[in-house]
Design a protein around this motif. Structure first.
Motif, PDB file in Angstrom:
ATOM      1  N   LYS A 116       0.824  -1.211   0.000  1.00 10.43           N
ATOM      2  CA  LYS A 116       0.000   0.000   0.000  1.00 10.43           C
ATOM      3  C   LYS A 116       0.862   1.267   0.000  1.00 10.43           C
ATOM      4  N   TYR A 117       1.882   1.292   0.867  1.00 11.19           N
ATOM      5  CA  TYR A 117       2.626   2.527   1.079  1.00 11.19           C
ATOM      6  C   TYR A 117       3.859   2.692   0.183  1.00 11.19           C
ATOM      7  N   ALA A 118       4.385   1.625  -0.400  1.00 12.20           N
ATOM      8  CA  ALA A 118       5.637   1.709  -1.164  1.00 12.20           C
ATOM      9  C   ALA A 118       5.606   2.760  -2.279  1.00 12.20           C
ATOM     10  N   PRO A 119       4.522   2.861  -3.071  1.00 19.21           N
ATOM     11  CA  PRO A 119       4.528   3.840  -4.176  1.00 19.21           C
ATOM     12  C   PRO A 119       4.714   5.283  -3.719  1.00 19.21           C
ATOM     13  N   GLU A 120       4.224   5.630  -2.531  1.00 17.86           N
ATOM     14  CA  GLU A 120       4.347   7.008  -2.053  1.00 17.86           C
ATOM     15  C   GLU A 120       5.524   7.199  -1.109  1.00 17.86           C
ATOM     16  N   HIS A 121       6.343   6.185  -0.963  1.00 23.39           N
ATOM     17  CA  HIS A 121       7.535   6.282  -0.119  1.00 23.39           C
ATOM     18  C   HIS A 121       8.760   5.829  -0.908  1.00 23.39           C
ATOM     19  N   GLY A 122       9.075   6.614  -1.931  1.00 24.63           N
ATOM     20  CA  GLY A 122      10.290   6.417  -2.700  1.00 24.63           C
ATOM     21  C   GLY A 122      10.249   5.312  -3.728  1.00 24.63           C
ATOM     22  N   ASP A 123       9.060   4.702  -3.942  1.00 21.32           N
ATOM     23  CA  ASP A 123       8.943   3.575  -4.883  1.00 21.32           C
ATOM     24  C   ASP A 123       9.877   2.428  -4.515  1.00 21.32           C
ATOM     25  N   VAL A 124      10.081   2.241  -3.218  1.00 22.73           N
ATOM     26  CA  VAL A 124      10.884   1.105  -2.751  1.00 22.73           C
ATOM     27  C   VAL A 124      10.181  -0.189  -3.152  1.00 22.73           C
ATOM     28  N   ASN A 125      10.952  -1.178  -3.563  1.00 22.32           N
ATOM     29  CA  ASN A 125      10.385  -2.491  -3.880  1.00 22.32           C
ATOM     30  C   ASN A 125       9.750  -3.056  -2.614  1.00 22.32           C
ATOM     31  N   PRO A 126       8.427  -3.206  -2.559  1.00 19.90           N
ATOM     32  CA  PRO A 126       7.775  -3.632  -1.315  1.00 19.90           C
ATOM     33  C   PRO A 126       8.162  -5.041  -0.894  1.00 19.90           C
ATOM     34  N   ALA A 127       8.464  -5.893  -1.876  1.00 19.97           N
ATOM     35  CA  ALA A 127       8.842  -7.267  -1.541  1.00 19.97           C
ATOM     36  C   ALA A 127      10.189  -7.296  -0.826  1.00 19.97           C
ATOM     37  N   ILE A 128      11.122  -6.458  -1.274  1.00 18.97           N
ATOM     38  CA  ILE A 128      12.433  -6.397  -0.619  1.00 18.97           C
ATOM     39  C   ILE A 128      12.283  -5.878   0.812  1.00 18.97           C
ATOM     40  N   ALA A 129      11.482  -4.824   0.980  1.00 17.77           N
ATOM     41  CA  ALA A 129      11.264  -4.270   2.316  1.00 17.77           C
ATOM     42  C   ALA A 129      10.595  -5.301   3.227  1.00 17.77           C
ATOM     43  N   TYR A 130       9.627  -6.035   2.686  1.00 12.26           N
ATOM     44  CA  TYR A 130       8.905  -7.039   3.471  1.00 12.26           C
ATOM     45  C   TYR A 130       9.836  -8.169   3.904  1.00 12.26           C
ATOM     46  N   ILE A 131      10.726  -8.571   2.999  1.00 17.76           N
ATOM     47  CA  ILE A 131      11.683  -9.629   3.324  1.00 17.76           C
ATOM     48  C   ILE A 131      12.676  -9.151   4.383  1.00 17.76           C
ATOM     49  N   GLN A 132      13.111  -7.890   4.274  1.00 13.62           N
ATOM     50  CA  GLN A 132      14.004  -7.365   5.301  1.00 13.62           C
ATOM     51  C   GLN A 132      13.300  -7.354   6.657  1.00 13.62           C
ATOM     52  N   ALA A 133      12.026  -6.997   6.669  1.00 17.30           N
ATOM     53  CA  ALA A 133      11.258  -7.014   7.914  1.00 17.30           C
ATOM     54  C   ALA A 133      11.160  -8.435   8.478  1.00 17.30           C
ATOM     55  N   ALA A 134      11.033  -9.411   7.578  1.00 19.23           N
ATOM     56  CA  ALA A 134      10.987 -10.812   8.022  1.00 19.23           C
ATOM     57  C   ALA A 134      12.291 -11.201   8.705  1.00 19.23           C
ATOM     58  N   LYS A 135      13.401 -10.744   8.127  1.00 24.57           N
ATOM     59  CA  LYS A 135      14.716 -11.044   8.692  1.00 24.57           C
ATOM     60  C   LYS A 135      14.886 -10.369  10.049  1.00 24.57           C
ATOM     61  N   GLU A 136      14.485  -9.092  10.134  1.00 26.50           N
ATOM     62  CA  GLU A 136      14.705  -8.312  11.352  1.00 26.50           C
ATOM     63  C   GLU A 136      13.793  -8.760  12.505  1.00 26.50           C
ATOM     64  N   THR A 137      12.607  -9.256  12.194  1.00 22.74           N
ATOM     65  CA  THR A 137      11.646  -9.608  13.248  1.00 22.74           C
ATOM     66  C   THR A 137      11.485 -11.108  13.446  1.00 22.74           C
ATOM     67  N   GLY A 138      12.218 -11.922  12.665  1.00 24.06           N
ATOM     68  CA  GLY A 138      12.019 -13.366  12.768  1.00 24.06           C
ATOM     69  C   GLY A 138      10.615 -13.750  12.342  1.00 24.06           C
ATOM     70  N   TYR A 139      10.151 -13.159  11.228  1.00 24.78           N
ATOM     71  CA  TYR A 139       8.794 -13.381  10.713  1.00 24.78           C
ATOM     72  C   TYR A 139       7.727 -13.028  11.751  1.00 24.78           C
ATOM     73  N   GLY A 140       8.024 -11.979  12.531  1.00 25.15           N
ATOM     74  CA  GLY A 140       7.069 -11.511  13.526  1.00 25.15           C
ATOM     75  C   GLY A 140       7.175 -12.202  14.857  1.00 25.15           C
ATOM     76  N   ASN A 141       8.079 -13.192  14.957  1.00 31.04           N
ATOM     77  CA  ASN A 141       8.254 -13.912  16.222  1.00 31.04           C
ATOM     78  C   ASN A 141       9.217 -13.194  17.164  1.00 31.04           C
ATOM     79  N   PHE A 142       9.945 -12.234  16.614  1.00 25.71           N
ATOM     80  CA  PHE A 142      10.924 -11.440  17.352  1.00 25.71           C
ATOM     81  C   PHE A 142      11.890 -12.367  18.094  1.00 25.71           C
ATOM     82  N   GLY A 143      12.044 -12.238  19.404  1.00 28.22           N
ATOM     83  CA  GLY A 143      13.006 -13.068  20.138  1.00 28.22           C
ATOM     84  C   GLY A 143      14.189 -12.286  20.640  1.00 28.22           C
ATOM     85  N   GLY A 144      14.373 -11.030  20.177  1.00 28.61           N
ATOM     86  CA  GLY A 144      15.462 -10.200  20.686  1.00 28.61           C
ATOM     87  C   GLY A 144      14.957  -9.242  21.744  1.00 28.61           C
ATOM     88  N   VAL A 145      15.448  -8.008  21.730  1.00 27.63           N
ATOM     89  CA  VAL A 145      15.045  -7.026  22.742  1.00 27.63           C
ATOM     90  C   VAL A 145      13.707  -6.387  22.397  1.00 27.63           C
TER      91      VAL A 145
END
Length: 676
Positions: free
Chosen positions: A68-97
């Motif tokens: 939804k937001y990628a086109p109005e936020h620099g045209d970032v590839n939404p799939a790349i951003a989503y995958i980075q979020a998966a890496k950073e959050t452990g697919y939403g399971n978190f586990g860090g701080v």
């Protein structure tokens, strides 16, 4: 995030990186992708992919927000951003701080920042909508998107100094995160998404000699019922770098696997057998009496108390612990009770200590509970992942790299691994920058951590063994450094602290370190100006005193302003922190603002913090944007160092020790020489 330097410094640093890159031996594993690019992947396909990876429902739903937001936020590839979020959050399971309440999909820190293990250093967003938009804006800025930096953004770290620093995903390595393979791992997951979505059929280009070892078990841990005795090995968010044989100190070892016994014989039979009375099971012998103790009527063991009642749960008998399921059957193998894992041998005995089970090494403490994360055993540290498996090789559990020998023991000091030399602090974390050890000084690459050899670093000759030699004549070019021993003897008085009958005076400690630092810098060819001298007894007010110090530096045409201080807080507070300022000068000083000053100040602050903690073993509280008067109003790069807490009895004693001060001065001088 890594700040840019002045153009000349940048070109030199870039040349040095080119020299050092072959040392790291890191190879790209897949084709790179641009952060600002189009994708054929749909949000629905991304949701299905995330679900297949064990993502939480909340994380799966974030795909709609990214698309939804990628086109109005620099045209970032939404799939790349989503995958980075998966890496950073452990697919939403978190586990860090962090946890889901932060609504922070990319581990973004506050504007002040701080340590990776400090939850207060990380930004809390009011909603996932805000968090996703902040993430996209930060990626867009890194990628150099048109119109960035933008004025209306949720991104707390929307610094112009990072614009265009990572146009492609691979370039995020060493910038967004310290790991050189960070971007490659995101690209690999992106390719995996393309395959899962039917857009490509095979991985683009994957080498057979990738140096990144993945010890992660992709299956999720299932909850054990009373009849489920299979233990999943679990997954871990710990990043594994390289596993390499090297000389290891002696540690606790285990080589013999736990024996599994099989016995199908019965020890008792009866024409009456089991009876349920008043909610409790009993076993009646053929003569009508109740059986007690251990019985095996059906190839399973049961325990009956002295009144004949069948036991359930934990039982201690003859010095050994057993576990009886809700059915009364004696448990064997892995079991999970009250959120903890235990292991019982074939004879039913709960085990403790180092054990080799199903080909993996585990440690079960005195209570029988399986340990995870760091654990000290007989004076040596080991790391066990979330599945309990003992790890070896390079790991990155909390933002810092550590090395575990082949026997699992955490490495310290100089280490030879994967063909390079590294330095591990006393706490095991990998150090970078200038390090002194055994009377020699070495330089370790800020990104890879590998030792520099047979080269020149910031004017210092480095021999083939990595040992620093002489400074090349004229490399400092007579640059002027202004040292500011913080505070004075009256209106701008500093902190005091009394510990064990000794009163520590910040003003005096500042001067003691300053004098030593002045000598170190002059020996390296710098011209040094002090804002006050040891014999001065100035009593000016705070504003007047600070203004004088800034004017001395601004009028000297200095290359760097460095203010020395000692901290005060609670007795428990400890560590080193270094401040810089991102604000424009006050109006009376001209109101000017310089990107170059900010980026250099940030870089030097980070380098000094690392150098000090590498050398002293003190806790690194990081480089921080503190908006302090002297850092804000000087026209040259400026930092303020808090060398330690005099309110902490142990740290105060160190800070007052002349040898420790000498060590501090060396560390600060080395960091300055590496940057100015």
């Amino acid at each position: 995030m890594k700040a840019i330097k002045r153009l000349t410094t940048f070109l030199f640093a870039f040349a040095m990186v080119l020299v050092l890159i072959p040392i790291t031996n890191v190879q790209a594993a897949i084709t790179d992708n641009k952060i600002i690019s189009e994708t054929e992947v749909t949000a629905k396909q991304a949701e299905e992919w995330a679900e297949s990876k064990g993502a939480t429902d909340a994380f799966i739903g974030l795909a709609q927000l990214y698309w939804k937001y990628a086109p109005e936020h620099g045209d970032v590839n939404p799939a790349i951003a989503y995958i980075q979020a998966a890496k950073e959050t452990g697919y939403g399971n978190f586990g860090g701080v962090l946890n889901a309440s932060y609504n922070n999909p990319c581990g973004m820190k506050t504007i002040v920042g701080g340590g990776d293990s400090d939850p207060n250093a990380h930004q809390k967003f009011n909603s996932w909508d805000e968090g996703v938009q902040a993430h996209l804006d930060h990626l867009a800025l890194y990628a150099g998107a048109t119109g960035y930096p933008r004025t209306n953004t949720y991104d707390p770290r929307h610094f112009v100094t990072v614009k265009g620093k990572a146009v492609t995903v691979n370039a995020l390595g060493g910038k967004w995160a310290p790991s050189l393979t960070y971007g490659e791992e995101i690209n690999k997951s992106y390719n995996d998404l393309l395959i899962a979505s039917g857009i490509v059929s095979t991985t683009k280009t994957e080498t057979n000699d990738s140096k990144v070892a993945d010890n992660t078990d992709k299956t999720s841990e299932s909850t054990n019922s009373s009849t489920n005795t299979t233990k999943n090995t679990g997954s871990t968010s710990t990043t594994v770098k390289i596993q390499e044989n090297t000389t290891a100190p002696t540690g606790v070892q285990v080589t013999e696997p736990i024996k599994i016994t099989t016995d199908n014989s019965n020890t008792i039979s009866s024409s009456i057998g089991w009876k349920l009375e008043g909610g409790t099971w009993y076993y009646y012998k053929s003569d009508g009496s109740k059986a007690t103790g251990w019985i095996k009527p059906d190839s399973n063991w049961y325990y009956l108390y002295s009144d004949g009642a069948m036991a359930k749960g934990w039982l201690k008998d003859s010095g050994n612990w057993y576990y009886l399921k809700s059915s009364g059957v004696m448990q064997t193998g892995w079991l999970k009770d009250s959120g903890k894992w235990y292991y019982v041998e074939g004879n039913g005995h709960m085990v403790t200590g180092f054990k080799l089970i199903d080909g993996s090494k585990y440690f079960l403490d005195a209570s029988g509970a399986m340990r995870t994360s760091w654990f000290e055993i007989s004076g040596q540290w080991y790391f066990f992942n979330s599945g309990g498996n003992m790890l070896t090789g390079w790991i990155k559990p909390n933002g810092s790299w550590y090395y575990l020998h082949t026997n699992g023991v955490m490495a310290k000091g100089l280490l030879n691994a994967d063909g390079n030399t590294y330095y591990l602090r006393n706490d095991g974390s990998m150090a970078t920058g200038w390090i002194s050890d055994g009377g020699n000084t070495y330089y370790f690459n800020p990104i890879s951590g590998s030792m520099a050899k047979d080269t020149v670093i910031n004017g210092w000759k480095i021999d083939a063994n990595g040992i620093r030699g002489d400074k090349i004549a004229g490399s400092t070019s007579g640059k002027t450094i202004v040292i500011d021993p913080g505070h004075n003897f009256g209106g701008d008085d500093g902190a005091y602290a009394t510990n064990n009958g000794i009163t520590y005076v910040e003003r005096d400690l500042n001067m003691q370190v300053a004098v030593k630092l002045k000598s170190k810098l002059e020996a390296q060819g710098y011209k040094v100006i002090m804002t006050r001298n040891a014999s001065d007894r100035e009593t000016a007010s705070v504003t007047e005193s600070l203004t004088n110090r800034v004017n001395i530096a601004n009028n000297a045409g200095a290359a760097l302003f460095i203010s020395l201080h000692h901290n005060s807080a609670t007795a428990a507070a400890s560590g080193v922190e270094v401040y810089y300022s991102s604000r424009a000068q006050d109006e009376e000083f001209g109101s000017s603002y310089s990107d170059s000053k900010l980026s250099t100040s940030m870089n030097i602050a980070s380098s000094i913090a690392s150098s000090l903690t590498n050398s002293s073993g003190a806790s690194n509280r990081g480089a921080k944007d503190g908006n302090l008067f002297v850092c804000r109003n000087t026209i040259m790069p400026a930092v303020l160092i808090e060398c330690g807490f005099i309110t902490n009895p142990d740290e105060a004693q160190k800070c007052a020790n002349s040898n420790y001060q000498d060590l501090e001065a060396d560390a600060i001088a080395n960091a300055i020489a590496a940057a100015i």
